[in-house]
Write an enzyme that holds these catalytic residues in place. Structure first.
Site, PDB file in Angstrom:
ATOM      1  N   GLY A  56      10.811  61.971  36.312  1.00 21.69           N
ATOM      2  CA  GLY A  56      11.414  62.546  35.108  1.00 21.69           C
ATOM      3  C   GLY A  56      10.689  63.845  34.738  1.00 21.69           C
ATOM      4  O   GLY A  56      10.622  64.230  33.568  1.00 21.69           O
ATOM      5  N   ASP A  82      16.126  60.882  43.144  1.00 23.15           N
ATOM      6  CA  ASP A  82      16.728  59.874  42.268  1.00 23.15           C
ATOM      7  C   ASP A  82      15.855  58.625  42.362  1.00 23.15           C
ATOM      8  O   ASP A  82      15.782  57.991  43.427  1.00 23.15           O
ATOM      9  CB  ASP A  82      18.157  59.589  42.755  1.00 23.15           C
ATOM     10  CG  ASP A  82      18.846  58.507  41.940  1.00 23.15           C
ATOM     11  OD1 ASP A  82      18.185  57.842  41.121  1.00 23.15           O
ATOM     12  OD2 ASP A  82      20.067  58.324  42.140  1.00 23.15           O
ATOM     13  N   VAL A  83      15.215  58.254  41.260  1.00 19.33           N
ATOM     14  CA  VAL A  83      14.255  57.136  41.333  1.00 19.33           C
ATOM     15  C   VAL A  83      14.926  55.785  41.533  1.00 19.33           C
ATOM     16  O   VAL A  83      14.249  54.797  41.783  1.00 19.33           O
ATOM     17  CB  VAL A  83      13.341  57.072  40.086  1.00 19.33           C
ATOM     18  CG1 VAL A  83      12.469  58.310  39.964  1.00 19.33           C
ATOM     19  CG2 VAL A  83      14.133  56.814  38.802  1.00 19.33           C
ATOM     20  N   TYR A 100      18.761  49.395  27.438  1.00 20.86           N
ATOM     21  CA  TYR A 100      17.531  50.202  27.414  1.00 20.86           C
ATOM     22  C   TYR A 100      16.359  49.374  26.887  1.00 20.86           C
ATOM     23  O   TYR A 100      15.286  49.326  27.481  1.00 20.86           O
ATOM     24  CB  TYR A 100      17.779  51.425  26.532  1.00 20.86           C
ATOM     25  CG  TYR A 100      16.583  52.323  26.338  1.00 20.86           C
ATOM     26  CD1 TYR A 100      16.215  53.242  27.315  1.00 20.86           C
ATOM     27  CD2 TYR A 100      15.829  52.263  25.171  1.00 20.86           C
ATOM     28  CE1 TYR A 100      15.117  54.075  27.126  1.00 20.86           C
ATOM     29  CE2 TYR A 100      14.735  53.087  24.982  1.00 20.86           C
ATOM     30  CZ  TYR A 100      14.390  53.996  25.956  1.00 20.86           C
ATOM     31  OH  TYR A 100      13.295  54.819  25.773  1.00 20.86           O
ATOM     32  N   LYS A 116      13.021  48.307  29.022  1.00 26.09           N
ATOM     33  CA  LYS A 116      11.675  48.732  28.584  1.00 26.09           C
ATOM     34  C   LYS A 116      10.786  47.521  28.325  1.00 26.09           C
ATOM     35  O   LYS A 116       9.565  47.607  28.454  1.00 26.09           O
ATOM     36  CB  LYS A 116      11.782  49.616  27.334  1.00 26.09           C
ATOM     37  CG  LYS A 116      12.422  50.977  27.590  1.00 26.09           C
ATOM     38  CD  LYS A 116      11.678  51.779  28.643  1.00 26.09           C
ATOM     39  CE  LYS A 116      12.096  53.233  28.682  1.00 26.09           C
ATOM     40  NZ  LYS A 116      11.514  53.964  29.828  1.00 26.09           N
TER      41      LYS A 116
END
Ligand SMILES: NC(=O)c1ccc[n+]([C@@H]2O[C@H](COP(=O)([O-])OP(=O)(O)OC[C@H]3O[C@@H](n4cnc5c(N)ncnc54)[C@H](O)[C@@H]3O)[C@@H](O)[C@H]2O)c1
Length: 258
Positions: A12, A63-64, A159, A163
């Site tokens: 990122g 692209d991870v 999300y 996380k």
């Protein structure tokens, strides 16, 4: 110069935190590989670091969520700078998916957001761990979020869940890699206005009164800055934190503390 001659991968690296982390590391002599899907921002950030004259920056489009791309990026880091000492799993975000109620969440939205925020950290850690184990040295910092601690007032369930998974992943991998001299920690920031994406979320989705109510829940009564998150991340990458592993550091002005 805590990181002179080291090599760090910052995923990122085209984004707000990624830029702050990479600049701060390079200012302390670290060579940095910025990995991102946004080629323009990636190259701008790398060029700014190379002009500043500290450690060198290399921009790698990656692209991870692709295991193959991540393996190639890690190999390129080692080929370019001789080692892979530090990994900051920072690529992430809620990808603009709607904040649906749980009965309405689309499977595709779930997969995309979980892949970016969680699988990406797994793939990058997997790729870096082999090099770090061989060297007997490594620092990995994963980006979680205050939403993993408190639920998402502004962010969708995919999300928040990803996380949260990052926190468990951090604890497990720290236990596994500790015997090899590798520290694995996470940082869980509160809201920081790192750019357009976050500004849209903060100003676009909340009235002035709602923003004030949110700030009133923060003991320090303000949002954090990229620098404040970067200071925490670099601390965990440094020898000052040599006996800390498996923890998630909450950097949020006191809104949540474990
Ligand atoms: N800013 C905040 O308030 C905040 C709070 C808590 C946690 N975080 C976390 O911090 C990290 C960075 O956030 P930011 O505010 O700098 O966001 P940002 O949007 O500025 O940066 C995220 C970067 O990830 C990149 N990216 C997206 N998909 C990718 C992929 N598949 N492969 C590689 N790169 C990809 C984007 O192009 C972007 O450059 C994220 O993981 C985010 O969830 C941010």
């Amino acid at each position: 110069m805590r990181f002179q001659g080291r090599c760090a991968v910052v995923t990122g690296g085209g984004g707000g935190f990624g830029k702050a982390f990479a600049e701060a590391l390079a200012a302390e002599g670290c060579n940095v590989v910025l990995a991102d899907v946004n080629q323009d921002r990636l190259e701008q950030n790398a060029a700014a670091i190379n002009q500043a004259g500290g450690g060198k920056a290399l921009a790698v489009v990656c692209d991870v969520t692709s295991g193959e791309a991540v393996q190639a990026m890690a190999a390129q880091a080692v080929e370019s700078f001789g080692s892979l000492d530090i990994l900051i799993n920072n690529a992430g975000g809620s990808m603009g998916v709607p904040r649906d109620t749980i009965d309405q969440v689309k499977e595709d939205d779930w997969d995309r957001v979980v892949d970016l925020n969680f699988k990406g950290a797994f793939l990058c850690t997997r790729a870096a761990a082999g090099y770090m184990k061989k060297a007997g040295y490594g620092k990995i910092v994963n980006l979680s979020s205050i939403t993993a601690r408190m639920g998402g007032q502004l962010t969708p369930v995919q999300y928040v869940s990803a996380k949260g998974a990052v926190i468990s992943f951090t604890r497990h991998v720290a236990q596994e890699l500790g015997p090899f001299g590798i520290n694995v920690n996470a940082v869980a920031p509160g809201i920081v206005l790192t750019g357009e994406r976050l500004e849209k979320m903060w100003y676009g989705r909340k009235s002035e009164q709602q923003r004030q109510d949110y700030l009133d829940q923060i003991p320090l009564r303000r949002l954090g800055t990229p620098r404040e998150i970067s200071d925490a991340v670099l601390y965990l990458c440094s020898d000052q934190a040599s006996f800390i592993t498996g923890v998630t550091l909450d950097v949020n002005g006191g809104m949540f503390s474990a």
